[in-house]
Enzyme design. Structure first.
Site, PDB file in Angstrom:
ATOM      1  N   ARG A 210      14.066 -32.316   3.388  1.00 30.53           N
ATOM      2  CA  ARG A 210      15.535 -31.887   2.860  1.00 30.53           C
ATOM      3  C   ARG A 210      15.456 -31.944   1.219  1.00 30.53           C
ATOM      4  NH1 ARG A 210      17.707 -35.824   7.008  1.00 30.53           N
ATOM      5  NH2 ARG A 210      17.109 -37.609   5.855  1.00 30.53           N
ATOM      6  N   PHE A 226      20.835 -27.661  15.182  1.00 28.37           N
ATOM      7  CA  PHE A 226      20.450 -29.120  15.466  1.00 28.37           C
ATOM      8  C   PHE A 226      20.731 -29.805  14.361  1.00 28.37           C
ATOM      9  CE2 PHE A 226      17.554 -26.232  17.829  1.00 28.37           C
ATOM     10  CZ  PHE A 226      17.774 -26.410  19.058  1.00 28.37           C
ATOM     11  N   ASP A 248      25.575 -28.026  16.050  1.00 27.49           N
ATOM     12  CA  ASP A 248      25.151 -29.285  16.774  1.00 27.49           C
ATOM     13  C   ASP A 248      26.014 -29.240  18.003  1.00 27.49           C
ATOM     14  OD1 ASP A 248      23.139 -31.707  16.132  1.00 27.49           O
ATOM     15  OD2 ASP A 248      24.538 -32.196  17.650  1.00 27.49           O
ATOM     16  N   ASP A 298      15.578 -27.814  13.620  1.00 28.46           N
ATOM     17  CA  ASP A 298      14.911 -29.311  13.830  1.00 28.46           C
ATOM     18  C   ASP A 298      15.603 -29.716  15.170  1.00 28.46           C
ATOM     19  OD1 ASP A 298      13.988 -31.562  13.315  1.00 28.46           O
ATOM     20  OD2 ASP A 298      15.768 -32.259  12.191  1.00 28.46           O
ATOM     21  N   CYS A 338       9.403 -32.694  16.515  1.00 26.00           N
ATOM     22  CA  CYS A 338       9.321 -34.045  16.434  1.00 26.00           C
ATOM     23  C   CYS A 338       8.463 -34.590  17.757  1.00 26.00           C
ATOM     24  CB  CYS A 338      10.605 -34.939  16.055  1.00 26.00           C
ATOM     25  SG  CYS A 338      11.707 -34.304  17.372  1.00 26.00           S
TER      26      CYS A 338
HETATM   27  N1  SAH Z   1      18.373 -32.123  11.558  1.00 23.89           N
HETATM   28  C1  SAH Z   1      18.922 -33.469  11.707  1.00 23.89           C
HETATM   29  C2  SAH Z   1      18.405 -34.138  12.817  1.00 23.89           C
HETATM   30  C3  SAH Z   1      18.538 -33.391  14.143  1.00 23.89           C
HETATM   31  S1  SAH Z   1      18.340 -34.340  15.769  1.00 23.89           S
HETATM   32  C4  SAH Z   1      18.973 -34.232  10.166  1.00 23.89           C
HETATM   33  O1  SAH Z   1      18.088 -33.910   9.443  1.00 23.89           O
HETATM   34  O2  SAH Z   1      19.639 -35.372  10.380  1.00 23.89           O
HETATM   35  C5  SAH Z   1      18.788 -33.341  16.842  1.00 23.89           C
HETATM   36  C6  SAH Z   1      20.032 -32.773  17.187  1.00 23.89           C
HETATM   37  O3  SAH Z   1      20.161 -31.790  17.953  1.00 23.89           O
HETATM   38  C7  SAH Z   1      20.917 -34.008  17.664  1.00 23.89           C
HETATM   39  O4  SAH Z   1      21.983 -34.063  16.763  1.00 23.89           O
HETATM   40  C8  SAH Z   1      21.507 -33.460  18.973  1.00 23.89           C
HETATM   41  O5  SAH Z   1      23.007 -33.621  19.098  1.00 23.89           O
HETATM   42  C9  SAH Z   1      21.334 -32.117  18.604  1.00 23.89           C
HETATM   43  N2  SAH Z   1      21.095 -31.250  20.036  1.00 23.89           N
HETATM   44  C10 SAH Z   1      20.237 -31.486  21.013  1.00 23.89           C
HETATM   45  N3  SAH Z   1      20.289 -30.429  21.844  1.00 23.89           N
HETATM   46  C11 SAH Z   1      20.916 -29.683  21.520  1.00 23.89           C
HETATM   47  C12 SAH Z   1      21.489 -28.131  21.907  1.00 23.89           C
HETATM   48  N4  SAH Z   1      20.942 -27.547  22.963  1.00 23.89           N
HETATM   49  N5  SAH Z   1      22.236 -27.465  21.077  1.00 23.89           N
HETATM   50  C13 SAH Z   1      22.802 -28.090  20.073  1.00 23.89           C
HETATM   51  N6  SAH Z   1      22.320 -29.216  19.439  1.00 23.89           N
HETATM   52  C14 SAH Z   1      21.401 -30.137  20.240  1.00 23.89           C
END
Ligand code: SAH
Length: 393
Positions: A210, A226, A248, A298, A338
């Site tokens: 970040r 995401f 998300d 992500d 990840c």
């Molecule tokens: N970048 C974030 C962490 C992401 S974790 C940070 O720095 O805090 C992954 C996220 O993807 C989760 O919040 C989950 O709700 C979301 N997610 C999973 N599958 C998804 C999809 N198909 N479309 C949108 N969001 C999704």
């Protein structure tokens, strides 16, 4: 006194001698004694050599997790030393001083297999006593119960089923955390839901990344896919981004993102929150010819086991291809995986293929990985899981 012994099969002591902290059931020849689940056992080679001491987990494929390869007593003092050492490393880097949330214990890589401890303090609460709360014997002292400190368990991870353990959450000690804890990370304010959020409520492993995004963001438009609670978007806005869009699937996470934007003094117009499926929305944006200066990808872990790797590769290829398409020329793709099983070199190859299929030329400006409070023991490469690339179109 350790009364039980796990004797390895002939020739199956190599991993443990190389300090890998797991003993798989297939390597176990016999068990002497009747250890209870969780008890400390001796691990011995077929010739009787003592290889280490670990925790017994009969229902798991990983039947022993080693606390030590040395001759040590696994007592209260052992754990206190581990916790102090973990804290000292983070203090040396200045992490607790600049961040009210950080990973104190990163399991195997901090010498405590299977144990993850994240510290979350309210922004401005400079109390250094987090590790003292953990160090005290249960019941010896009502640690911090009057100062708002406590230990809250989030053992609601699926892997516990493989251990034959119940999933459980709840207060272990002291005060139950409030519904939200507002933390500060390198000057950025975030809202964390410890009780119901993902993992322990916040993706601490992305902290350093970040901060990298923040450096590139001045004047830019950012599409944060995401986004969870808006981690990357808030960093971008701190770096002077013109506008950030979160996508998300979780509306509660996006609600927190909007609240966090306000905590930082940003206007609602600076952050757009869209609840939906990234795979679908990226296609819509492509069809509408929408363009951004920066796209962040992500996604959650796409591969839990080797069988899922190929499908995971297709998923990464798909979103990265769309990500490149949505970038203006000169724009930046911050792309992550990840999935521990997805090796860095393969991930880079997938991203390269995605650029080819998106018909664009791109270069890597930077390689990223998990934050420094998530170290990886060399003997335990499984501990390395988060990798990312900053690509410029
Ligand atoms: N970048 C974030 C962490 C992401 S974790 C940070 O720095 O805090 C992954 C996220 O993807 C989760 O919040 C989950 O709700 C979301 N997610 C999973 N599958 C998804 C999809 N198909 N479309 C949108 N969001 C999704």
């Amino acid at each position: 006194m350790v009364s039980s012994q796990v004797i390895l099969k002939h020739g199956r002591d190599r991993n443990v001698r190389a300090r890998h902290p797991w003993v798989f059931s297939g390597a176990v020849d016999k068990v002497k004694g009747k250890p209870q689940s969780g008890a400390t056992v001796e691990v011995r080679a077929a010739n009787g050599d003592l290889l280490g001491l670990g925790a017994w987990s009969p229902a798991s494929q990983i039947q022993v997790r080693l606390w030590t390869c040395a001759e040590a007593s696994i007592d209260h003092g052992f754990f206190v030393r581990c916790i102090r050492q973990a804290l000292a490393y983070r203090q040396q880097l200045g992490i607790p001083a600049r961040n009210s949330a950080y990973r104190l214990i990163n399991a195997e890589s901090d010498g405590l297999p299977g144990v993850v401890v994240d510290v979350l303090r309210l922004a401005g609460d400079a109390s250094p006593t987090a590790s003292r709360v953990l160090e005290t014997h249960p019941g010896r002292r009502p640690a911090g119960s009057d100062s708002g400190q406590g230990v809250y368990e989030r053992s609601d991870v699926d892997v516990r089923k493989k251990e034959g353990l119940e999933t459980t959450t709840g207060s272990l000690k002291g005060a139950t955390p409030p519904a939200h804890i507002d933390i500060v990370e390198e000057g950025r304010h975030y809202r964390v839901d410890v009780l119901n959020g993902h993992k322990t409520g916040f993706y601490l492993d992305q902290r350093d990344n970040r901060s990298v995004l923040q450096q590139y963001a001045a004047g830019k438009t950012v599409l944060n896919c995401f986004s969870y609670t808006g981690g990357f978007s808030i960093a971008a806005l701190h770096g002077g981004a013109a506008q950030a869009t979160n996508i998300d699937a979780s509306q509660p996470a996006l609600d927190i993102a909007a609240q966090a934007a306000a905590l930082n003094g940003f206007q609602p117009s600076q952050m757009e929150n869209i609840c939906g499926d990234v795979f679908k929305l990226l296609r819509e944006y492509r069809n509408e010819n929408r363009q951004f200066d920066i796209v962040v990808l992500d996604p959650p872990k796409f591969a839990d086991n080797r069988k899922q790797l190929e499908k995971a590769a297709r998923g990464y290829k798909d979103i990265n291809l769309l990500g490149f398409k949505l970038l203006k020329p000169g724009g930046l793709l911050f792309t992550f995986s990840c999935s521990g099983l997805m090796e860095s070199s393969l991930f880079q190859k997938i991203v390269a293929d995605a650029a080819v299929d998106a018909d664009c030329d791109a270069r890597i400006l930077r390689k990223l990985d998990q934050a420094t409070d998530h170290p990886t023991r060399l003997a335990f490469p499984e501990g390395y899981y988060l990798k990312g690339l900053v690509c410029q179109k």
